[in-house]
Design an enzyme around this catalytic site. Structure first.
Site, mmCIF file in Angstrom:
data_model
loop_
_atom_site.group_PDB
_atom_site.id
_atom_site.type_symbol
_atom_site.label_atom_id
_atom_site.label_comp_id
_atom_site.label_asym_id
_atom_site.label_seq_id
_atom_site.Cartn_x
_atom_site.Cartn_y
_atom_site.Cartn_z
ATOM 1 N N SER A 1 -7.783 4.562 -8.255
ATOM 2 C CA SER A 1 -7.973 4.060 -6.920
ATOM 3 C C SER A 1 -9.631 4.180 -6.361
ATOM 4 O O SER A 1 -9.804 3.800 -5.248
ATOM 5 C CB SER A 1 -7.099 4.348 -5.993
ATOM 6 O OG SER A 1 -5.660 4.144 -6.375
ATOM 7 N N ASP B 1 3.129 -5.592 2.050
ATOM 8 C CA ASP B 1 3.538 -5.086 0.964
ATOM 9 C C ASP B 1 4.842 -4.547 0.942
ATOM 10 O O ASP B 1 5.661 -3.809 1.617
ATOM 11 C CB ASP B 1 2.570 -3.714 0.665
ATOM 12 C CG ASP B 1 3.176 -2.838 -0.167
ATOM 13 O OD1 ASP B 1 3.490 -3.433 -1.440
ATOM 14 O OD2 ASP B 1 3.029 -1.553 0.105
ATOM 15 N N HIS C 1 4.151 -0.326 1.960
ATOM 16 C CA HIS C 1 3.682 0.304 3.201
ATOM 17 C C HIS C 1 3.581 -0.840 4.339
ATOM 18 O O HIS C 1 3.090 -0.733 5.261
ATOM 19 C CB HIS C 1 1.985 0.459 2.789
ATOM 20 C CG HIS C 1 2.216 1.664 2.134
ATOM 21 N ND1 HIS C 1 1.496 1.662 0.798
ATOM 22 C CD2 HIS C 1 2.129 3.177 2.510
ATOM 23 C CE1 HIS C 1 1.234 2.972 0.442
ATOM 24 N NE2 HIS C 1 1.464 3.934 1.457
#
EC number: 3.4.16.4
Length: 632
Positions: free
Chosen positions: A327, A351, A372
């Site tokens: 990431s 999400d 999320h």
């Protein structure tokens, strides 16, 4: 009446005698004339030839190797010096019985069998005629004494006083500095015979190899008178060598030492760069090794131990280690999405915990399995949301991702003077076709979108990309040398900065990276506690192996070397970046804990000039975070 017989003929005998005497005299005269003629020929006609030969037997030219330049850090701290030592050399052409001489040397030096064989091998190494071959370095006082007593039995063998390379902080600096070693037969073929006459060592790796020409200097000569056994009687004249130039590096010894200590024996790398100049402040690969062993010639047992070490201490992870970036590449992809008009700073993605390609039942999961919820740009960075970047990667496509990431230096060598650097791998449609003869699949684009799949980076690449990010698109070339002799290293200015349509987009990405450390949802919020300056960062987790569709990662159930790699990239302060850092710790788990704390310790030390926390204290913080913080 019978005639009387004459028994003697005096006249005939006289004639015979006179003839023989004349012949003998002529022969003597002829031989004398031939001898005199030969003497005249040698003394007069061939005078120059034989006087030259005579002088060569009495007088010889010897090379004088130059003193190797010293290496300093940016503050003038000595990193590589030369210390006096005694070396054993041999000129094969002056040795009558090489095998007998070698046997005597092995006996006098008291060499064990393994070293004795290497000793004999060095004596057979190809060498230029009448050039001394280095048999052994760094002789002890006892060995020198035994050789001196037996000097009359060793024609062609000399004990020479020379300066030998020495690294005070060998293990910490091994990969960055590299080391010198004996010149081998292959190198001998390619070297300048005149300049390297009498030189036994050459830079093999790292800075020592990169700046060999400047560090070596120019060889000199001396004319000496010798006796019949080749021993030097006196010096007749000399041309002094030109010493090698000293090298001042961009490295900071204290920061380099701190980086090595922070890794605490774990496999990994830390690279720190000054964004404004591209100067490499620290470049550490752990574990290290004692580079001094290679200068005099490492023994077989020690070398095999290093080669067979499962932790690969000889491998320079900082410039050759290739890891999925995880990431840590999300800020770069966010900028690519903004530049290509695929997203805006306010674009929101919902999400549910996964992403699905159109007409595909496979679910590409977020690290937080229940998702999320609503995620915008800044929150996507703070919580490291995968679904946001699956969506972004799919809309960008692999072609635009490759083109945009190339601008940040991924998939190419970025260092100006970093010997042995790997370009790693930034995948593309063309690369896969050439490598596997297969088309590129949409699912592979999603993997690239979260820094997995084929994408590989080196720690130096990641630090250089972070420096470009900190500079708002102005790229600099990472380099290790600050000055060669009195001449500063001048690099060409950046010719292709990354320009965005809206300069505020940089600020929005910075805000998300700052939230990583200071936001209540930030993946590295515990690392950012108590920050005295503004810092932006991004954690990353690189998978060692791929999980199945419904498998869950559980580090406790895996062997240590199968656990994820921990990554973190950061720069600070946000308003005026002074340092950009990349950290990779192999098999340490999530980057939001282990790697993040190391990056914070590096920026604290550079910006606040504070000592880093003790290793035990730092390890305790990391362990506490591992138990309470999740995220990648």
């Amino acid at each position: 009446m019978r005639k009387s017989r004459q028994l003697k003929n005096p006249e005939q005998e006289v004639r015979i005698f006179r003839g023989r005497a004349l012949l003998a005299a002529c022969l003597v005269v002829a031989l004398t004339a031939a001898l005199m003629g030969r003497l005249v020929y040698l003394q007069v006609v061939q005078h120059e030839v034989y006087i030259t030969r005579s002088e060569k037997n009495r007088v010889r030219i010897e090379p004088l190797p130059p003193t190797r330049g010293l290496i300093y850090d940016r503050n003038g701290v000595l990193l590589a010096e030369n210390r006096p030592t005694y070396n054993l050399t041999l000129v094969r052409e002056r040795v009558e019985d090489l095998d007998a001489t070698l046997a005597l040397l092995v006996e006098l030096l008291e060499l064990p069998d393994a070293e004795a064989e290497a000793f004999r091998e060095r004596s057979r190494q190809r060498q230029r005629p009448y050039q001394p071959a280095l048999l052994m370095s760094d002789l002890s006082e006892a060995q020198i004494a035994r050789l001196a007593v037996n000097r009359h039995r060793l024609p062609g063998v000399e004990v020479e006083a020379q300066l030998l390379r020495y690294y005070p902080d060998a293990e910490i600096m091994a990969h960055a500095l590299g080391y010198v070693g004996r010149i081998n037969a292959e190198e001998l073929e390619n070297l300048d015979a005149g300049n390297y006459a009498g030189t036994h060592f050459i830079g093999k790796t790292g800075v020592e190899r990169q700046y060999e020409e400047a560090l070596h200097g120019q060889a000199g000569l001396r004319q000496v008178e010798t006796n019949a056994r080749g021993r030097v009687l006196r010096e007749l004249g000399r041309s002094d060598p030109v010493p090698g130039r000293d090298l001042t590096l961009t490295l900071d010894k204290e920061l380099q030492t701190l980086a090595y200590e922070l890794l605490d024996g774990r496999r990994g790398s830390i690279v720190a760069i000054e964004p404004a100049s591209g100067e490499i402040l620290a470049m550490v690969s752990a574990p290290g090794f004692d580079s001094n062993q290679f200068v005099t010639g490492i023994d077989v047992t020690s070398y095999r131990a290093l080669q067979n070490d499962i932790d690969l201490p000889l491998f320079n992870r900082a410039i050759r280690g290739q890891y999925p970036p995880g990431s840590t590449i999300k800020p770069f992809l966010a900028l690519a999405g903004l530049a290509e008009g695929v997203i805006t700073p306010d674009t929101v993605v919902r999400d549910p915990g996964y992403y699905q390609l159109p007409n595909d039942s496979r679910r590409y999961r977020n690290w937080l399995r229940w998702g999320h919820g609503r995620v915008d740009l800044e929150r996507s960075l703070a919580v490291s949301n995968n679904t946001y970047y699956y969506t972004l990667a799919h809309e960008l496509g692999i072609d635009r991702i490759h083109e945009r990431m190339t601008r940040f230096g991924f998939g190419q060598r970025v260092g100006a003077d970093v010997f042995g650097e790997s370009p790693a791998l930034l995948p593309s449609r063309e690369w896969k076709r050439g490598r596997f003869n297969q088309p590129w699949y949409p699912g592979e684009t999603l993997s690239v979108g979260i820094g997995q799949g084929y994408w590989m980076v080196t720690p130096l690449q990641l630090a250089a990309a972070t420096a470009t990010l900190a500079n708002r698109g102005t790229t600099v070339t990472p380099h290790l040398a600050r000055a060669v002799g009195e001449e500063p290293l001048n690099l060409p200015p950046d010719q292709s900065p990354i320009v965005l349509d809206n300069d505020q987009w940089w600020d929005r990405v910075y805000a998300g990276m700052e939230e990583v450390l200071t936001g209540h949802e930030g993946t590295a919020r515990r690392t950012g506690a108590g920050l005295e300056y503004r810092m932006g960062g991004k954690s990353g987790t690189a998978q060692v192996f791929s999980l199945g569709q419904d498998q869950r990662y559980n580090a406790a159930e895996l062997a240590e070397r199968l656990r994820d790699h921990a990554l973190f990239m950061a720069f600070a302060p946000l308003e005026d970046p002074q340092i950009a850092v990349s950290v990779i710790v192999e098999n340490a788990g999530g980057g939001s804990t282990h790697a993040a704390h190391l990056a914070r310790a590096m920026t604290d030390a550079w910006l606040l000039e504070e000592e880093a926390p003790e290793v035990e204290e730092l390890r305790e913080r990391i362990d506490n975070d591992d138990a309470t913080v999740t995220g990648n």
